[in-house]
Motif scaffolding. Structure first.
Motif, short mmCIF file in Angstrom:
data_model
loop_
_atom_site.label_atom_id
_atom_site.label_comp_id
_atom_site.label_asym_id
_atom_site.label_seq_id
_atom_site.Cartn_x
_atom_site.Cartn_y
_atom_site.Cartn_z
N GLY A 55 7.01 -26.50 18.69
CA GLY A 55 7.65 -27.08 19.86
C GLY A 55 9.15 -26.83 19.82
O GLY A 55 9.66 -26.21 18.87
N LEU A 78 3.63 -29.48 16.67
CA LEU A 78 3.62 -30.42 17.78
C LEU A 78 2.23 -31.04 17.88
O LEU A 78 1.22 -30.35 17.98
CB LEU A 78 3.99 -29.68 19.07
CG LEU A 78 4.09 -30.48 20.35
CD1 LEU A 78 5.16 -31.55 20.22
CD2 LEU A 78 4.42 -29.55 21.51
N THR A 80 1.57 -33.90 20.12
CA THR A 80 1.38 -34.33 21.50
C THR A 80 1.64 -33.17 22.46
O THR A 80 2.02 -32.08 22.04
CB THR A 80 2.35 -35.49 21.84
OG1 THR A 80 3.68 -35.03 21.65
CG2 THR A 80 2.08 -36.69 20.96
N ALA A 82 3.77 -31.10 25.19
CA ALA A 82 5.20 -30.87 25.34
C ALA A 82 5.73 -31.71 26.51
O ALA A 82 5.07 -31.86 27.53
CB ALA A 82 5.47 -29.39 25.60
N GLU A 86 7.99 -36.21 22.28
CA GLU A 86 7.05 -35.40 21.50
C GLU A 86 6.93 -35.98 20.09
O GLU A 86 7.87 -36.56 19.57
CB GLU A 86 7.53 -33.95 21.41
CG GLU A 86 7.68 -33.28 22.76
CD GLU A 86 8.33 -31.91 22.67
OE1 GLU A 86 8.07 -31.10 23.56
OE2 GLU A 86 9.10 -31.65 21.73
#
Length: 114
Positions: A55, A78, A80, A82, A86
């Protein structure tokens, strides 16, 4: 003699027309990957695997983790979707936190250890 050679060449070339039936083309076969064994927690609930994705704040979280003694192989991934808020996760494969997981929450690129 020339005519005889041309006649032999034409006859040999024409022989390929009288082959037996051609086999129909086979349909491609799909390759199926074996399913990974399901991981279960202590209560028997399946553990969901999240694919690794970088991310916009991955580098920042990796620097934070390094400051805490967490060094990882893949880095901060990452967890979650974007967006403005986050959550990142990094496995500590080396360093003081070896075997632990470092997580951080980033809101508008301002990251805080969780």
């Amino acid at each position: 003699m020339k005519h005889a050679l041309v006649l032999v060449a034409v006859l040999l070339g024409g022989c390929t027309l009288f082959k037996t039936k051609l086999e129909p083309a086979r349909a491609p076969v799909a390759v199926v990957k074996p399913a990974a064994p399901a991981l279960l927690d202590a209560n028997g609930t399946p553990i969901e695997r999240v694919p690794f994705r970088t991310g916009v704040s991955s580098a920042t979280v990796e620097k934070m983790a390094k400051g805490q003694g967490c060094l990882g192989g893949q880095g901060a991934g990452l967890v979650t979707e974007a967006g403005p808020v986050e959550v990142y996760r990094m496995r500590c494969e080396d360093g003081a936190l070896r075997g632990k997981v470092f997580t951080a929450r980033c809101e508008l690129r301002q990251c805080v250890k969780m």
